[in-house]
Design a protein around this motif. Structure first.
Motif, PDB file in Angstrom:
ATOM      1  N   ARG A  48       0.829  -1.218   0.000  1.00 21.77           N
ATOM      2  CA  ARG A  48       0.000   0.000   0.000  1.00 21.77           C
ATOM      3  C   ARG A  48       0.863   1.268   0.000  1.00 21.77           C
ATOM      4  O   ARG A  48       0.533   2.256  -0.652  1.00 21.77           O
ATOM      5  CB  ARG A  48      -0.949  -0.018   1.185  1.00 21.77           C
ATOM      6  CG  ARG A  48      -2.065  -1.025   1.013  1.00 21.77           C
ATOM      7  CD  ARG A  48      -3.122  -0.905   2.093  1.00 21.77           C
ATOM      8  NE  ARG A  48      -4.122  -1.912   1.897  1.00 21.77           N
ATOM      9  CZ  ARG A  48      -4.263  -3.000   2.650  1.00 21.77           C
ATOM     10  NH1 ARG A  48      -3.473  -3.197   3.690  1.00 21.77           N
ATOM     11  NH2 ARG A  48      -5.202  -3.884   2.384  1.00 21.77           N
ATOM     12  N   GLU A 108       0.809   4.127  -2.939  1.00 21.18           N
ATOM     13  CA  GLU A 108       0.589   5.544  -2.603  1.00 21.18           C
ATOM     14  C   GLU A 108       1.785   6.395  -3.022  1.00 21.18           C
ATOM     15  O   GLU A 108       1.616   7.514  -3.520  1.00 21.18           O
ATOM     16  CB  GLU A 108       0.328   5.696  -1.104  1.00 21.18           C
ATOM     17  CG  GLU A 108      -0.063   7.101  -0.697  1.00 21.18           C
ATOM     18  CD  GLU A 108      -1.267   7.644  -1.471  1.00 21.18           C
ATOM     19  OE1 GLU A 108      -1.251   8.851  -1.811  1.00 21.18           O
ATOM     20  OE2 GLU A 108      -2.213   6.883  -1.750  1.00 21.18           O
ATOM     21  N   ALA A 156      -3.157  -4.529  -3.785  1.00 16.12           N
ATOM     22  CA  ALA A 156      -3.339  -3.265  -4.516  1.00 16.12           C
ATOM     23  C   ALA A 156      -4.701  -3.178  -5.202  1.00 16.12           C
ATOM     24  O   ALA A 156      -5.030  -2.159  -5.793  1.00 16.12           O
ATOM     25  CB  ALA A 156      -2.229  -3.099  -5.547  1.00 16.12           C
TER      26      ALA A 156
END
Length: 150
Positions: A18, A22, A118
């Protein structure tokens, strides 16, 4: 106690994926905001083949396709191990996915577990009708398969 360690390790791996998604999203946004208007749309519509350097030096050959990047929503490349993909059913795609590479935001995900974290569903990967040139040359060798034309 073992279950707790496994769960903590899985949670750490999920957080790492994650974080990378990001980070790629933010990197993309920073680059795009400096570009002229309309470039972001052009980037999202573009196609970006996997560089040969990404495919060489590995034990397997790949079937490469396109899928939406979970970070920047541009077209990302997705590679499947050729001898595992079979007919391309969902189970075969999940078992054969090698990596996702987005050349726009530089996101790279390895294997089904990272793609799952994801939110990438391999069922939506667009696969070509043809394989990589190297695969065609390999499978076209006369000593690889029996000649059934006799």
């Amino acid at each position: 106690m073992i279950d707790v360690s496994i769960n903590e390790s899985m949670a750490k791996g999920e957080r790492e994926v994650r974080r990378r998604v990001e980070q790629a999203r933010r990197s993309y946004e920073l680059r795009v905001e400096k570009l002229p208007k309309g470039v972001a749309d052009a980037l999202q519509k573009g196609t970006y083949p996997i560089p040969l350097a990404e495919l060489s030096g590995r034990d397997s050959m790949f079937v490469a396709g396109q899928i939406e990047c979970p970070a920047c929503y541009c077209n990302a490349s997705i590679a499947f191990v050729d001898y595992l993909i079979g007919s391309g059913s969902y189970a075969e795609r999940r078992n054969s996915v090698a990596f996702l590479l987005c050349q726009v935001c530089q996101l790279r995900l390895e294997g089904a577990s990272e793609l799952d974290v994801a939110g990438v569903d391999v069922r939506w990967a667009e696969l070509p009708e043809i394989t990589l040139k190297g695969m065609a040359e390999f499978y076209g060798q006369s000593d690889t398969f029996e000649d059934l034309s006799d």
